[in-house]
Design a protein around this motif. Structure first.
Motif, PDB file in Angstrom:
ATOM      1  N   ARG A   1       0.853  -1.404   0.110  1.00  8.92           N
ATOM      2  CA  ARG A   1       0.050  -0.035   0.102  1.00  8.92           C
ATOM      3  C   ARG A   1       0.698   1.334   0.024  1.00  8.92           C
ATOM      4  O   ARG A   1       1.869   1.242   0.284  1.00  8.92           O
ATOM      5  CB  ARG A   1      -0.695   0.062   1.208  1.00  8.92           C
ATOM      6  CG  ARG A   1      -0.048   0.001   2.329  1.00  8.92           C
ATOM      7  CD  ARG A   1      -0.968  -0.180   3.628  1.00  8.92           C
ATOM      8  NE  ARG A   1      -1.610   1.192   4.050  1.00  8.92           N
ATOM      9  CZ  ARG A   1      -2.968   1.295   4.782  1.00  8.92           C
ATOM     10  NH1 ARG A   1      -3.431   0.211   5.330  1.00  8.92           N
ATOM     11  NH2 ARG A   1      -3.255   2.563   4.776  1.00  8.92           N
ATOM     12  N   PHE A   2       0.380   2.257  -0.315  1.00  7.17           N
ATOM     13  CA  PHE A   2       0.931   3.644  -0.211  1.00  7.17           C
ATOM     14  C   PHE A   2       0.002   4.849  -0.198  1.00  7.17           C
ATOM     15  O   PHE A   2      -1.306   4.281  -0.410  1.00  7.17           O
ATOM     16  CB  PHE A   2       2.157   4.053  -1.236  1.00  7.17           C
ATOM     17  CG  PHE A   2       1.471   4.459  -2.780  1.00  7.17           C
ATOM     18  CD1 PHE A   2       1.206   5.841  -2.962  1.00  7.17           C
ATOM     19  CD2 PHE A   2       0.976   3.355  -3.592  1.00  7.17           C
ATOM     20  CE1 PHE A   2       0.672   6.341  -4.384  1.00  7.17           C
ATOM     21  CE2 PHE A   2       0.465   3.951  -5.025  1.00  7.17           C
ATOM     22  CZ  PHE A   2       0.472   5.124  -5.239  1.00  7.17           C
TER      23      PHE A   2
ATOM     24  N   ASN B   1      -5.473   6.365  -1.026  1.00 10.02           N
ATOM     25  CA  ASN B   1      -4.727   5.173  -0.463  1.00 10.02           C
ATOM     26  C   ASN B   1      -5.001   3.994  -1.451  1.00 10.02           C
ATOM     27  O   ASN B   1      -5.722   3.118  -0.890  1.00 10.02           O
ATOM     28  CB  ASN B   1      -4.944   5.150   1.063  1.00 10.02           C
ATOM     29  CG  ASN B   1      -4.472   3.645   1.738  1.00 10.02           C
ATOM     30  OD1 ASN B   1      -4.973   2.990   2.578  1.00 10.02           O
ATOM     31  ND2 ASN B   1      -3.283   3.253   1.431  1.00 10.02           N
TER      32      ASN B   1
ATOM     33  N   ARG C   1      -4.467   0.281  -2.068  1.00  9.96           N
ATOM     34  CA  ARG C   1      -4.160  -1.099  -1.382  1.00  9.96           C
ATOM     35  C   ARG C   1      -3.857  -2.109  -2.332  1.00  9.96           C
ATOM     36  O   ARG C   1      -4.897  -2.396  -3.284  1.00  9.96           O
ATOM     37  CB  ARG C   1      -5.126  -1.280  -0.312  1.00  9.96           C
ATOM     38  CG  ARG C   1      -5.043   0.094   0.667  1.00  9.96           C
ATOM     39  CD  ARG C   1      -6.246  -0.277   1.770  1.00  9.96           C
ATOM     40  NE  ARG C   1      -6.236   0.890   2.647  1.00  9.96           N
ATOM     41  CZ  ARG C   1      -7.257   0.965   3.649  1.00  9.96           C
ATOM     42  NH1 ARG C   1      -8.232  -0.075   3.747  1.00  9.96           N
ATOM     43  NH2 ARG C   1      -7.220   2.011   4.376  1.00  9.96           N
TER      44      ARG C   1
ATOM     45  N   TYR D   1       3.542   8.595   1.762  1.00  9.82           N
ATOM     46  CA  TYR D   1       3.903   7.442   2.609  1.00  9.82           C
ATOM     47  C   TYR D   1       4.039   6.089   1.869  1.00  9.82           C
ATOM     48  O   TYR D   1       3.141   6.043   0.887  1.00  9.82           O
ATOM     49  CB  TYR D   1       3.419   7.347   3.737  1.00  9.82           C
ATOM     50  CG  TYR D   1       3.077   8.854   4.502  1.00  9.82           C
ATOM     51  CD1 TYR D   1       3.890   9.340   5.355  1.00  9.82           C
ATOM     52  CD2 TYR D   1       2.014   9.672   4.149  1.00  9.82           C
ATOM     53  CE1 TYR D   1       3.816  10.577   6.136  1.00  9.82           C
ATOM     54  CE2 TYR D   1       2.040  10.988   5.036  1.00  9.82           C
ATOM     55  CZ  TYR D   1       2.984  11.467   5.814  1.00  9.82           C
ATOM     56  OH  TYR D   1       2.680  12.639   6.267  1.00  9.82           O
ATOM     57  N   GLY D   2       4.673   5.068   2.241  1.00 11.69           N
ATOM     58  CA  GLY D   2       4.583   3.859   1.980  1.00 11.69           C
ATOM     59  C   GLY D   2       5.462   3.416   1.201  1.00 11.69           C
ATOM     60  O   GLY D   2       6.506   4.162   0.974  1.00 11.69           O
ATOM     61  N   LYS D   3       5.550   2.104   0.710  1.00 12.89           N
ATOM     62  CA  LYS D   3       6.555   1.525  -0.341  1.00 12.89           C
ATOM     63  C   LYS D   3       6.075   1.799  -1.503  1.00 12.89           C
ATOM     64  O   LYS D   3       5.311   1.121  -2.222  1.00 12.89           O
ATOM     65  CB  LYS D   3       6.541  -0.121  -0.021  1.00 12.89           C
ATOM     66  CG  LYS D   3       7.845  -0.537   0.105  1.00 12.89           C
ATOM     67  CD  LYS D   3       7.846  -2.051   0.286  1.00 12.89           C
ATOM     68  CE  LYS D   3       8.653  -2.490   1.395  1.00 12.89           C
ATOM     69  NZ  LYS D   3       8.792  -3.898   1.426  1.00 12.89           N
TER      70      LYS D   3
END
Length: 307
Positions: free
Chosen positions: A44-45, A66, A68, A140-142
């Motif tokens: 997710r990011f 977001n 997912r 944020y996130g990968k």
């Protein structure tokens, strides 16, 4: 002209998590363009439009976007107020693919955000926190981000439909809208139509006509129920053969659009929200006789200009 090339304040290869101040006030017409790549192990990011960058207490998030990848592929949108999440709005039309590049365009409108990914309209999100409070962008996130850019051309969708620059023969911005072009068609001429698709829209049409014969040189007819973007000409009292091929149907109910029709020597070129959509070879060759524009159907017309 809405182009994704004239971006300002571009940040290249930001380190994630990225939290940065938005350089100007968000207003209707602002674009935020995020280009990046989805790694293979992504779960997710998120992209957050925040009111400040405080961590404790956590800053309000006006728009939480977001994607997912676990279980069901979806995009969850929400708003965080006083450290409490509101109701989730979930989109199952998933445009992101692992190990593929993406371009997210968030268009700020008067009453909502409109998001397109890779040129395709994905979702609308009504404002729950007023635009003036948003001053920070968080990612944020990968995820790998190559660039973040802004376009602050805030002339899109002002509160009132703006003046039509053509000689309107119908009441301004009411449909059917009929107008004479301020100078006839020819190579290099451009017509721009800004509008909003009705939420219950079946379709609409934009026609370039020959005033003296009522021939239709270019008939553009997006049909939302069948997702067909039909093009044709009505010459000497009869319709020609329809053209329908298109890589991606660019319209959705409720969305804001800018349609740019550009007349070239051999064809018309049409772009929607800065993304090229189609070409249509001239069937009516006397371009200088094309001098009228007619628009009708399930849209709210905001602005029409030609030059």
């Amino acid at each position: 002209m809405l182009s994704l090339n004239n971006l300002q304040n571009i940040i290249y290869n930001p380190v994630i998590p990225y939290v940065g101040t938005i350089p100007e006030q968000l207003e209707p017409g602002t674009l935020i363009v995020i280009r990046g790549h989805v790694p293979s192990d992504m779960d997710r990011f998120q992209v957050d439009l925040q009111c400040g960058s405080s961590v404790k207490p956590r800053a309000d998030v006006a728009f939480h976007f977001n994607p997912r990848f676990k279980r069901s592929n979806c995009i969850v949108c929400n708003t965080l107020k006083n450290e409490k999440w509101g109701w989730e709005e979930i989109t199952y039309d998933m445009p992101f693919r692992k190990e593929k590049s993406f371009e997210i365009v968030i268009m700020v409108l008067k009453d909502k955000f409109q998001v397109a990914v890779n040129g395709k309209h994905i979702l609308l999100y009504a404002h729950r926190i007023s635009l003036e409070k948003i001053d920070t962008l968080g990612i944020y996130g990968k995820v790998n981000i190559h660039s973040v850019g802004f376009s602050f051309s805030s002339d899109l969708q002002s509160t009132q439909p703006s003046a039509v620059e053509l000689t309107a023969m119908s009441k301004e911005n009411t449909l059917p809208f009929i107008a004479r072009l301020n100078s006839p068609m020819g190579p290099g001429r451009t017509v721009v139509i800004k509008g909003e698709v009705n939420t219950t829209a079946k379709g609409f049409n934009v026609d370039l006509l020959v005033g003296k014969s009522k021939d239709i040189a270019l008939h553009l007819n997006p049909r939302l129920n069948s997702k067909a973007f039909v093009r044709n000409s009505f010459l000497q009292e009869s319709w020609g053969e329809e053209e329908r091929n298109i890589t991606c149907f660019p319209f959705s109910p409720g969305m804001y659009f800018e349609m740019i029709i550009y007349c070239d020597v051999r064809e018309f070129k049409v772009a929607i929200n800065g993304v090229h959509s189609l070409e249509y070879k001239h069937r009516f060759k006397e371009l200088s006789s094309i001098d009228m524009l007619e628009i009708n159907g399930d849209i709210r017309l905001l602005e029409v200009r030609s030059w």
